[in-house]
Design a protein around this motif. Structure first.
Motif, PDB file in Angstrom:
ATOM      1  N   ILE A 161       0.822  -1.221   0.000  1.00  0.00           N
ATOM      2  CA  ILE A 161       0.000   0.000   0.000  1.00  0.00           C
ATOM      3  C   ILE A 161       0.855   1.270   0.000  1.00  0.00           C
ATOM      4  CG2 ILE A 161      -0.279  -0.061   2.514  1.00  0.00           C
ATOM      5  CD1 ILE A 161      -2.776   1.313  -0.122  1.00  0.00           C
ATOM      6  N   LEU A 162       1.967   1.294   0.734  1.00  0.00           N
ATOM      7  CA  LEU A 162       2.774   2.514   0.777  1.00  0.00           C
ATOM      8  C   LEU A 162       3.383   2.813  -0.586  1.00  0.00           C
ATOM      9  CD1 LEU A 162       4.583   2.205   4.237  1.00  0.00           C
ATOM     10  CD2 LEU A 162       2.563   3.565   3.662  1.00  0.00           C
ATOM     11  N   HIS A 163       3.820   1.778  -1.300  1.00  0.00           N
ATOM     12  CA  HIS A 163       4.354   2.013  -2.646  1.00  0.00           C
ATOM     13  C   HIS A 163       3.263   2.515  -3.589  1.00  0.00           C
ATOM     14  CE1 HIS A 163       7.966  -0.233  -1.363  1.00  0.00           C
ATOM     15  NE2 HIS A 163       8.554   0.447  -2.316  1.00  0.00           N
ATOM     16  N   HIS A 164       2.047   2.050  -3.412  1.00  0.00           N
ATOM     17  CA  HIS A 164       0.956   2.532  -4.253  1.00  0.00           C
ATOM     18  C   HIS A 164       0.622   3.984  -3.932  1.00  0.00           C
ATOM     19  CE1 HIS A 164      -0.735  -1.213  -6.282  1.00  0.00           C
ATOM     20  NE2 HIS A 164       0.405  -1.582  -5.718  1.00  0.00           N
ATOM     21  N   LEU A 165       0.738   4.362  -2.681  1.00  0.00           N
ATOM     22  CA  LEU A 165       0.486   5.756  -2.309  1.00  0.00           C
ATOM     23  C   LEU A 165       1.609   6.686  -2.757  1.00  0.00           C
ATOM     24  CD1 LEU A 165      -1.006   5.250   1.277  1.00  0.00           C
ATOM     25  CD2 LEU A 165      -2.243   5.951  -0.786  1.00  0.00           C
ATOM     26  N   SER A 166       2.744   6.114  -3.186  1.00  0.00           N
ATOM     27  CA  SER A 166       3.838   6.941  -3.708  1.00  0.00           C
ATOM     28  C   SER A 166       3.725   7.160  -5.211  1.00  0.00           C
ATOM     29  CB  SER A 166       5.185   6.277  -3.388  1.00  0.00           C
ATOM     30  OG  SER A 166       5.409   5.133  -4.212  1.00  0.00           O
ATOM     31  N   HIS A 167       2.749   6.531  -5.843  1.00  0.00           N
ATOM     32  CA  HIS A 167       2.546   6.655  -7.293  1.00  0.00           C
ATOM     33  C   HIS A 167       2.126   8.088  -7.629  1.00  0.00           C
ATOM     34  CE1 HIS A 167       0.960   5.912 -11.301  1.00  0.00           C
ATOM     35  NE2 HIS A 167       1.373   4.671 -11.247  1.00  0.00           N
ATOM     36  N   THR A 168       2.567   8.577  -8.792  1.00  0.00           N
ATOM     37  CA  THR A 168       2.196   9.947  -9.177  1.00  0.00           C
ATOM     38  C   THR A 168       0.676  10.130  -9.273  1.00  0.00           C
ATOM     39  OG1 THR A 168       2.539   9.316 -11.492  1.00  0.00           O
ATOM     40  CG2 THR A 168       4.332  10.494 -10.397  1.00  0.00           C
ATOM     41  N   ALA A 169      -0.050   9.044  -9.566  1.00  0.00           N
ATOM     42  CA  ALA A 169      -1.511   9.149  -9.632  1.00  0.00           C
ATOM     43  C   ALA A 169      -2.115   9.451  -8.275  1.00  0.00           C
ATOM     44  CB  ALA A 169      -2.107   7.859 -10.196  1.00  0.00           C
ATOM     45  N   ALA A 170      -1.360   9.194  -7.196  1.00  0.00           N
ATOM     46  CA  ALA A 170      -1.840   9.478  -5.839  1.00  0.00           C
ATOM     47  C   ALA A 170      -1.332  10.836  -5.348  1.00  0.00           C
ATOM     48  CB  ALA A 170      -1.407   8.370  -4.888  1.00  0.00           C
ATOM     49  N   SER A 171      -0.897  11.692  -6.273  1.00  0.00           N
ATOM     50  CA  SER A 171      -0.468  13.048  -5.906  1.00  0.00           C
ATOM     51  C   SER A 171      -1.615  13.791  -5.228  1.00  0.00           C
ATOM     52  CB  SER A 171      -0.024  13.810  -7.159  1.00  0.00           C
ATOM     53  OG  SER A 171       1.091  13.195  -7.767  1.00  0.00           O
ATOM     54  N   ILE A 172      -1.283  14.523  -4.183  1.00  0.00           N
ATOM     55  CA  ILE A 172      -2.319  15.174  -3.380  1.00  0.00           C
ATOM     56  C   ILE A 172      -2.755  16.501  -4.016  1.00  0.00           C
ATOM     57  CG2 ILE A 172      -2.912  16.067  -1.112  1.00  0.00           C
ATOM     58  CD1 ILE A 172      -2.495  12.982  -1.341  1.00  0.00           C
ATOM     59  N   LEU A 173      -4.072  16.643  -4.152  1.00  0.00           N
ATOM     60  CA  LEU A 173      -4.685  17.800  -4.798  1.00  0.00           C
ATOM     61  C   LEU A 173      -5.326  18.721  -3.765  1.00  0.00           C
ATOM     62  CD1 LEU A 173      -6.618  15.869  -7.618  1.00  0.00           C
ATOM     63  CD2 LEU A 173      -4.208  16.547  -7.581  1.00  0.00           C
ATOM     64  N   LEU A 408       3.128  -1.299 -26.878  1.00  0.00           N
ATOM     65  CA  LEU A 408       3.195  -0.394 -25.722  1.00  0.00           C
ATOM     66  C   LEU A 408       4.263  -0.889 -24.751  1.00  0.00           C
ATOM     67  CD1 LEU A 408      -0.302   0.854 -24.429  1.00  0.00           C
ATOM     68  CD2 LEU A 408       1.728   2.215 -24.939  1.00  0.00           C
ATOM     69  N   GLY A 409       4.464  -0.119 -23.714  1.00  0.00           N
ATOM     70  CA  GLY A 409       5.323  -0.529 -22.612  1.00  0.00           C
ATOM     71  C   GLY A 409       4.571  -0.331 -21.314  1.00  0.00           C
ATOM     72  N   TRP A 410       5.040  -0.981 -20.274  1.00  0.00           N
ATOM     73  CA  TRP A 410       4.422  -0.806 -18.958  1.00  0.00           C
ATOM     74  C   TRP A 410       5.539  -0.717 -17.929  1.00  0.00           C
ATOM     75  CZ3 TRP A 410      -0.232   0.561 -17.424  1.00  0.00           C
ATOM     76  CH2 TRP A 410      -0.580   0.424 -16.073  1.00  0.00           C
ATOM     77  N   VAL A 411       5.423   0.257 -17.056  1.00  0.00           N
ATOM     78  CA  VAL A 411       6.391   0.437 -15.983  1.00  0.00           C
ATOM     79  C   VAL A 411       5.746  -0.023 -14.680  1.00  0.00           C
ATOM     80  CG1 VAL A 411       7.936   2.036 -14.809  1.00  0.00           C
ATOM     81  CG2 VAL A 411       7.270   2.484 -17.180  1.00  0.00           C
ATOM     82  N   SER A 412       6.356  -0.993 -14.025  1.00  0.00           N
ATOM     83  CA  SER A 412       5.849  -1.431 -12.708  1.00  0.00           C
ATOM     84  C   SER A 412       6.330  -0.421 -11.671  1.00  0.00           C
ATOM     85  CB  SER A 412       6.350  -2.841 -12.385  1.00  0.00           C
ATOM     86  OG  SER A 412       5.812  -3.779 -13.288  1.00  0.00           O
ATOM     87  N   VAL A 413       5.651   0.719 -11.655  1.00  0.00           N
ATOM     88  CA  VAL A 413       6.104   1.910 -10.926  1.00  0.00           C
ATOM     89  C   VAL A 413       6.396   1.614  -9.462  1.00  0.00           C
ATOM     90  CG1 VAL A 413       5.406   4.217 -10.190  1.00  0.00           C
ATOM     91  CG2 VAL A 413       4.908   3.448 -12.509  1.00  0.00           C
ATOM     92  N   THR A 414       5.603   0.750  -8.842  1.00  0.00           N
ATOM     93  CA  THR A 414       5.763   0.479  -7.418  1.00  0.00           C
ATOM     94  C   THR A 414       6.851  -0.551  -7.134  1.00  0.00           C
ATOM     95  OG1 THR A 414       4.133  -1.307  -7.413  1.00  0.00           O
ATOM     96  CG2 THR A 414       3.306   0.932  -7.090  1.00  0.00           C
ATOM     97  N   GLY A 415       7.378  -1.202  -8.184  1.00  0.00           N
ATOM     98  CA  GLY A 415       8.361  -2.250  -7.989  1.00  0.00           C
ATOM     99  C   GLY A 415       7.768  -3.548  -7.470  1.00  0.00           C
ATOM    100  N   ASP A 416       6.447  -3.681  -7.562  1.00  0.00           N
ATOM    101  CA  ASP A 416       5.740  -4.837  -7.010  1.00  0.00           C
ATOM    102  C   ASP A 416       4.886  -5.498  -8.087  1.00  0.00           C
ATOM    103  OD1 ASP A 416       4.870  -6.077  -4.171  1.00  0.00           O
ATOM    104  OD2 ASP A 416       3.110  -5.979  -5.464  1.00  0.00           O
ATOM    105  N   ALA A 417       4.750  -6.834  -7.993  1.00  0.00           N
ATOM    106  CA  ALA A 417       4.000  -7.591  -8.994  1.00  0.00           C
ATOM    107  C   ALA A 417       2.542  -7.163  -9.087  1.00  0.00           C
ATOM    108  CB  ALA A 417       4.081  -9.083  -8.686  1.00  0.00           C
ATOM    109  N   ASP A 418       1.976  -6.706  -7.994  1.00  0.00           N
ATOM    110  CA  ASP A 418       0.570  -6.297  -8.043  1.00  0.00           C
ATOM    111  C   ASP A 418       0.353  -5.226  -9.101  1.00  0.00           C
ATOM    112  OD1 ASP A 418      -2.261  -6.038  -6.756  1.00  0.00           O
ATOM    113  OD2 ASP A 418      -1.465  -3.996  -6.794  1.00  0.00           O
ATOM    114  N   TYR A 419       1.184  -4.203  -9.075  1.00  0.00           N
ATOM    115  CA  TYR A 419       1.032  -3.121 -10.044  1.00  0.00           C
ATOM    116  C   TYR A 419       1.411  -3.575 -11.444  1.00  0.00           C
ATOM    117  CZ  TYR A 419       1.165   1.501 -12.119  1.00  0.00           C
ATOM    118  OH  TYR A 419       0.918   2.582 -12.930  1.00  0.00           O
TER     119      TYR A 419
END
Length: 511
Positions: A161-173, A408-419
């Motif tokens: 969860i912490l790696h997912h909250l570090s994703h740019t999509a979770a940027s605080i607005l 296309l390409g895909w970046v596993s941004v969180t470094g985890d298999a889930d993403y």
């Protein structure tokens, strides 16, 4: 070694294509001059941003700009370690509850102070977005009991969860800014980051300026510009002439020019990315597994890596790369075999082949890959036409499923298999969220859901190993190669670091 005359001819064609691009690049504006004491930096990348609303898109060019404008609750640094972001501390109070304490005095670019209500607004809005909700779907509720305290409750335990909250999509607005801008928010973003949005000339450039009130201290430069320079050779020319200061994604043919120029520097490292060709499950004949497997066998990945990447890539077997947690090293790339490919087509009732299209965006590397794949598939009777689309249109139309095949390409941004797996292969993520093949498999869904809630690392690894084996057998994509990433820059640039996810932070960069 190059294997045969056909490949030699194909390589020659690719080189001619590259030379044509070089010729086209001669019209670039000439820059140059001294860089000492510059207080501005211009970055060239291969596509314009699609939107600067973190909940409207999840593409790399947009994320690279948003990284400068926003902050997240927590941050994954260049070593993929979780460190402080807008939260100065956090704790897990039980297996499904996390409490975050926000920094005090952090200001948005509109002067509003960051409060817990902004975090709740952001994550609730993210959960409502079809584009990015999969990243935080583990969240059940977000509470803001105090101005600087946020409580996140999960539906089930979720290790990354912490790696997912570090994703740019979770940027605080900022709720006030988003509400005021309405549908235009993606073109007039407001964050807490080190740089503030100034202007956007669509298709050309995005201008940012230093946030003097940034909570970590003002940036070392006053102005940051992102230039859209689609042709890789033109980006290199712009770097050589001093028109730009940093160039993302130097193309293989141009890397020696940068590496051998004493006024420039090239840095290159492995990334979290994979390149692939996707097949649309909703269109015949790609609904037949034999056809998808036939194409996998017909593609010579080594030829692509040699001809297009100059060797800067590794043949991909598993759908996530070696640097991503959960990577299954036992899965090998599909064997290149024209004979097996033809036999599979025969089993599918398509012994005489068929006609189809492959889509790519206006990225020269992908165009060259399409040309090679076009020639390789012709050997098994598949007649492929290539269609090249502008980046924004490409994302929109593939999300609607208008394509046959696509690159296309895909970046596993969180470094985890889930993403790395959920967004591309879970049935709930079809379309713009990532699953542009429209793949659906009940067992894969079950395993990916189990992997999300398992907390033991060895158990999660076992789950993801099995999921990858099924995915590769079902072949919704042809995995091509695990990518390296590179950046070229003026030798006077200081403070730049590559981020494994490709979202390079430019705070602290200067001359």
């Amino acid at each position: 070694m190059l294997k045969n005359k056909k490949f030699m001819s194909l390589l020659a064609a690719v080189m001619v294509f590259a030379l044509v691009l070089t010729g086209c690049g001669q019209g670039a504006d000439q820059g140059g001059g001294t860089t000492e004491g510059k207080d501005s930096i211009i970055v060239g990348q291969g596509a314009d941003a699609k939107s600067l609303d973190p909940h409207a898109t999840n593409d790399q060019p947009s994320s690279r700009v948003m990284k400068q404008i926003y902050n997240t609750l927590v941050t994954a640094n260049e070593e993929m370690e979780i460190v402080e972001g807008l939260a100065e501390k956090w704790e897990q109070t039980d297996d499904k509850t996390w409490e975050f304490t926000l920094r005090k005095g952090v200001k948005f670019h509109n002067g509003e102070e960051l409060k817990a209500s902004d975090v709740k607004f952001t994550l609730d809005r993210m959960l409502a977005s079809d584009q990015v909700k999969a990243i935080v779907e583990a969240i059940d509720t977000v509470e803001a009991p105090e101005d600087y305290k946020v409580v996140i409750k999960l539906k089930e335990p979720f290790g990354p969860i912490l790696h997912h909250l570090s994703h740019t999509a979770a940027s605080i607005l900022n709720e006030k800014a988003v509400t005021a801008s309405g549908d235009n928010y993606g073109q007039e973003p407001v964050g807490t980051g080190p740089f503030k949005f100034v202007s956007w000339q669509s298709g050309d450039r995005i201008e940012l300026e230093a946030n003097a009130d940034y909570f970590e201290g003002a940036p070392k430069i006053n102005k940051l510009t992102f230039r859209n320079i689609t042709e890789g050779t033109n980006r290199t020319i712009a770097l050589e002439t001093g028109e730009i200061d940093i160039a993302y994604d130097i193309e293989p043919i141009d890397k020696p020019k940068v590496r051998d120029n004493n006024k420039l520097e090239l840095i290159e490292e492995p990334s979290l990315s994979i390149a692939y060709i996707g097949f649309n499950f909703n269109k015949e004949p790609f609904n037949k597994k034999e056809v998808r497997q036939a194409i996998n066998h017909a593609i010579n990945r080594n030829d692509i890596i040699t001809a297009v990447l100059n060797g800067a890539g590794e043949e991909a077997g598993a759908p996530i790369g070696p640097r991503v947690f959960g990577h299954n090293p036992n899965i090998k790339p599909y064997e290149y075999s024209v004979e097996k490919a033809k036999e599979l087509l025969k089993q599918a009732g398509l012994e005489n082949g068929f006609t189809t299209t492959i889509w790519t965006n206006d990225n020269p590397v992908r165009v060259q890959i399409a040309q090679i794949v076009q020639a390789q598939l012709k050997e098994i009777g598949i007649d492929v036409s290539i269609e090249t689309l502008e980046w924004g249109s490409y994302l929109d139309r593939t999300s609607r499923g208008e394509h046959d095949m696509f690159i296309l390409g895909w970046v596993s941004v969180t470094g985890d298999a889930d993403y790395g797996l959920y967004n591309l292969y879970h049935s709930s993520a079809k379309g713009g969220a990532g699953n542009r093949t429209f793949f659906e498999n009940a067992k894969v869904d079950e395993l990916l859901e189990k992997g999300r809630v398992a907390t033991d690392a060895s158990e999660r690894e076992k789950i993801y190993f099995e999921a990858q084996e099924i995915i590769v057998e079902e072949s919704p994509v042809a995995n091509l190669y695990y990518q390296t990433q590179n950046v070229g820059m003026q030798s006077g640039i200081q403070g730049f670091k590559l981020h494994p996810a490709g979202h390079h932070r430019l705070y602290g960069v200067s001359y």
